[in-house]
Design a protein around this motif. Structure first.
Motif, PDB file in Angstrom:
ATOM      1  N   ILE A  81       0.842  -1.144   0.088  1.00 29.65           N
ATOM      2  CA  ILE A  81      -0.134   0.039  -0.218  1.00 29.65           C
ATOM      3  C   ILE A  81       0.748   1.281  -0.006  1.00 29.65           C
ATOM      4  N   ASP A  82       1.907   1.268   0.774  1.00 29.25           N
ATOM      5  CA  ASP A  82       2.873   2.365   0.895  1.00 29.25           C
ATOM      6  C   ASP A  82       3.512   2.513  -0.188  1.00 29.25           C
ATOM      7  N   LYS A  83       3.945   1.536  -1.097  1.00 30.41           N
ATOM      8  CA  LYS A  83       4.504   1.977  -2.448  1.00 30.41           C
ATOM      9  C   LYS A  83       3.696   2.312  -3.450  1.00 30.41           C
ATOM     10  N   ALA A  84       2.491   1.784  -3.507  1.00 26.32           N
ATOM     11  CA  ALA A  84       1.377   2.291  -4.276  1.00 26.32           C
ATOM     12  C   ALA A  84       1.058   3.545  -4.194  1.00 26.32           C
ATOM     13  N   THR A  85       0.828   3.850  -2.973  1.00 25.80           N
ATOM     14  CA  THR A  85       0.432   5.439  -2.494  1.00 25.80           C
ATOM     15  C   THR A  85       1.363   6.281  -2.808  1.00 25.80           C
ATOM     16  N   ARG A  86       2.754   5.918  -2.775  1.00 27.07           N
ATOM     17  CA  ARG A  86       3.658   6.919  -3.027  1.00 27.07           C
ATOM     18  C   ARG A  86       3.720   7.061  -4.551  1.00 27.07           C
ATOM     19  N   ALA A  87       3.532   5.990  -5.424  1.00 27.15           N
ATOM     20  CA  ALA A  87       3.532   6.275  -6.787  1.00 27.15           C
ATOM     21  C   ALA A  87       2.293   7.068  -7.208  1.00 27.15           C
ATOM     22  N   PHE A  88       1.116   6.952  -6.727  1.00 36.20           N
ATOM     23  CA  PHE A  88      -0.060   7.708  -7.107  1.00 36.20           C
ATOM     24  C   PHE A  88       0.271   9.056  -6.652  1.00 36.20           C
ATOM     25  N   SER A  89       0.827   9.241  -5.527  1.00 39.29           N
ATOM     26  CA  SER A  89       1.071  10.648  -5.146  1.00 39.29           C
ATOM     27  C   SER A  89       2.283  11.327  -5.970  1.00 39.29           C
ATOM     28  N   GLU A  90       3.073  10.626  -6.417  1.00 40.91           N
ATOM     29  CA  GLU A  90       4.134  11.182  -7.384  1.00 40.91           C
ATOM     30  C   GLU A  90       3.596  11.423  -8.862  1.00 40.91           C
ATOM     31  N   VAL A  91       2.876  10.856  -9.252  1.00 44.42           N
ATOM     32  CA  VAL A  91       2.016  10.897 -10.396  1.00 44.42           C
ATOM     33  C   VAL A  91       1.191  12.467 -10.225  1.00 44.42           C
ATOM     34  N   GLN A  92       0.687  12.303  -9.237  1.00 43.77           N
ATOM     35  CA  GLN A  92      -0.495  13.431  -9.228  1.00 43.77           C
ATOM     36  C   GLN A  92       0.495  14.721  -8.882  1.00 43.77           C
ATOM     37  N   ALA A  93       1.642  14.512  -8.157  1.00 45.83           N
ATOM     38  CA  ALA A  93       2.343  15.890  -8.032  1.00 45.83           C
ATOM     39  C   ALA A  93       2.938  16.334  -9.555  1.00 45.83           C
ATOM     40  N   MET A  94       3.224  15.509 -10.174  1.00 40.69           N
ATOM     41  CA  MET A  94       3.635  15.834 -11.578  1.00 40.69           C
ATOM     42  C   MET A  94       2.229  15.841 -12.604  1.00 40.69           C
ATOM     43  N   GLY A  95       1.244  16.209 -12.001  1.00 49.54           N
ATOM     44  CA  GLY A  95       0.133  16.041 -12.919  1.00 49.54           C
ATOM     45  C   GLY A  95       0.105  17.000 -13.989  1.00 49.54           C
ATOM     46  N   ASP A  96       0.807  17.983 -13.981  1.00 48.24           N
ATOM     47  CA  ASP A  96       0.773  18.981 -15.058  1.00 48.24           C
ATOM     48  C   ASP A  96       1.424  18.639 -16.448  1.00 48.24           C
TER      49      ASP A  96
END
Lengths: 372, 150
Positions: A81-96
């Protein structure tokens, strides 16, 4: 230390292949250009971002890929869960940066609706457009019911800035290995979930109906225009015993052969993997959950294997990839990991080179399965 | 006269000792090979081995066993080692980098159970360990012994 064989391949390939016009080039494999800077390594380790350009139209775009999160119920395994959460957060952080995100399958580990719902909840972190293809771990408990309910049916296609984008289901059309043996849903899923199991058989493939759909979908597309096909499993025969293939790859290759610029991006293998067949390039992506060892045979010489993984480091052997497009329409894909060195060169450090002295046998305990 | 009697006694003792040693040697050999190894006997040996291989295969793929807990993460050995790939049992014993010490295959099995799987070490001479070892060696049979290789 650079491996001379790879250097020779690079020289040869750069000398022979036209990499400046219609060819997506997996640059990292040819140049060994793995990048792992302090900030990017520490932060963006579990997603894949890709930038694509159509030279003819002069447009470029980027997208992100995340796959193989293999989520268990929260109370059993927090690590994934921690790894998936991190991945999704990183995508969102680079969303633009991204026009969309692909989730490449195996969101769940055992297809449990609890796992899929957990994944759907975690995916809400990402607010950019998302497209989904299923993995076998998402499918074989309820034959896709939960997956389709949350993420829609596959295959699908759309055109984006001069590129025909296609997502296929390479997992849900397995020959029926369960009915005649009277397997329960959980038994069916259990046999499917073991990569080296013998009961699920050659489950990966597109099947006749989907091949016809693929042929029809490509029929109006110019032969020299770029095509990207997302699948969970690779579009070629790497290692059938682990379903590192689609069983009908020959028929699929016949369909796509007329198109000169096809890139197949896939998950499932949990490792850097690269191949070129005709006008198709195939790129295997990292998992967020854990890395697989390289198969004992079938890894192309043009794949540059990653460095052997430290099993004591949960964040080793997973990472993200970055595809940057040059003005000449190259796709320059770089795997990003937490460590400075990504690829192994010498036998002692290379995942494939290190495995040449092992002879392996398929497992035996599940061969006599009778349903008891 | 005394000397002759002593010599006779010594000879008798020596003879008895030789006979005893010969008896022990012959009897022991006979105990190990009372009957020839016919096909049925050899099959029984194979069956005894494969029973352990299958038990080890199941444990390797996450099957539970009373009295042990090899994982607290849901992960099983085979999830990182399909076909027991990348275990390299033929390269043990060797210096094991993750442990920073000279290690046997059993040492490394327990390290994997305790570290990546977050489980509890198993008895290094117990039933589960022997079965795991049997499966791993069986699955890698034909690999050339190369102890010490990293």
């Amino acid at each position: 230390m650079a491996d001379n064989k790879h250097d020779r391949d690079e020289v040869k390939r750069n000398g022979v292949v036209d990499i400046t016009r219609r060819t997506f080039l997996h640059k990292s494999l040819l140049a060994g250009g793995a990048v792992a800077t302090g900030s990017s390594v520490g932060f963006f380790q579990t997603l894949s971002s890709m930038e694509v350009a159509n030279a003819a139209m002069g447009e470029s775009f980027s997208f992100a890929w995340v796959s193989d999160t293999h989520l268990y119920p929260r109370e059993l395994n927090q690590r994934f869960i921690d790894k998936a959460t991190r991945a999704f957060s990183e995508v969102q952080a680079m969303g633009d940066k991204f026009d969309f995100m692909i989730f490449g399958g195996d969101l769940a580990q055992l297809g449990d609706p609890v796992e899929i719902e957990l994944g759907a909840e975690l995916l809400k972190e990402v607010t950019i457009t998302k497209h989904f293809i299923p993995g076998e771990h998402d499918w074989y408990l309820d034959l896709g019911e939960s997956w389709n309910k949350h993420f829609g049916e596959t295959p699908w296609t759309f055109d984006h800035k001069g590129v025909r984008i296609i997502g296929v289901d390479s997992v849900g059309r397995a020959p029926d290995y369960w009915s005649a043996r009277g397997m329960t849903d959980h038994e069916r899923m259990g046999h499917m979930s073991a990569l080296d199991g013998s009961q699920a058989g050659p489950w990966s493939g597109l099947g006749k109906e989907q091949r016809e759909w693929l042929s029809s979908t490509l029929s109006d597309w110019p032969k020299d225009a770029p095509v990207i096909i997302f699948s969970h499993t690779p579009f070629w025969e790497c290692y059938a015993p682990w379903n590192f293939w689609i069983r009908d790859w020959r028929e699929v290759h016949e369909i796509i052969a007329p198109w000169q610029n096809v890139t197949n991006i896939h998950g499932h293998v949990h490792q850097p993997l690269y191949n070129e067949i005709g006008g198709m390039r195939s790129i295997g992506m990292l998992a967020t959950s854990w890395p697989w060892p390289y198969a004992p045979e079938g890894v192309p010489e043009i794949t540059k294997p990653m460095l052997r993984v430290d099993p004591g480091d949960h964040f080793d052997g997973v990472g993200w990839g970055n595809m940057n497009m040059s003005a000449e329409a190259h796709v320059d894909h770089q795997y990003m990991m937490w460590r400075e060195q990504v690829f192994g060169y010498g036998r002692a450090d290379s995942g494939t080179g290190d495995n040449v002295n092992q002879k392996l046998s398929p497992r035996i305990a599940d061969r006599g399965w009778t349903g008891d | 006269m005394q000397s002759i009697r002593n010599k006779g006694l010594m000879a008798l003792i020596s003879a008895l000792l030789c006979v005893s040693l010969a008896f022990v040697f012959v009897v022991n050999r006979a105990a190990a090979h009372k009957v020839s190894h016919d096909a049925e006997t050899l099959q029984a040996f194979t069956d005894a081995f494969m029973e352990q291989v299958i038990l080890g295969d199941n444990l390797f793929h996450g099957a539970p066993m009373d009295g042990i807990n090899m994982s607290n993460t849901g992960m099983a050995c085979a999830m990182c080692h399909p076909f027991s790939s990348d275990v390299h049992p033929h390269e043990y014993p060797k210096f094991q980098e993750q442990m920073s010490e000279f290690a046997t295959l059993r040492d490394m099995i327990n390290w994997c159970i305790e570290k990546p799987n977050e489980g509890e070490k198993i008895d290094p001479d117990g039933e589960a360990m022997k079965a795991l070892e049997a499966y791993i060696y069986w699955s890698n049979r034909g690999s050339v012994l190369d102890p010490g290789r990293h």
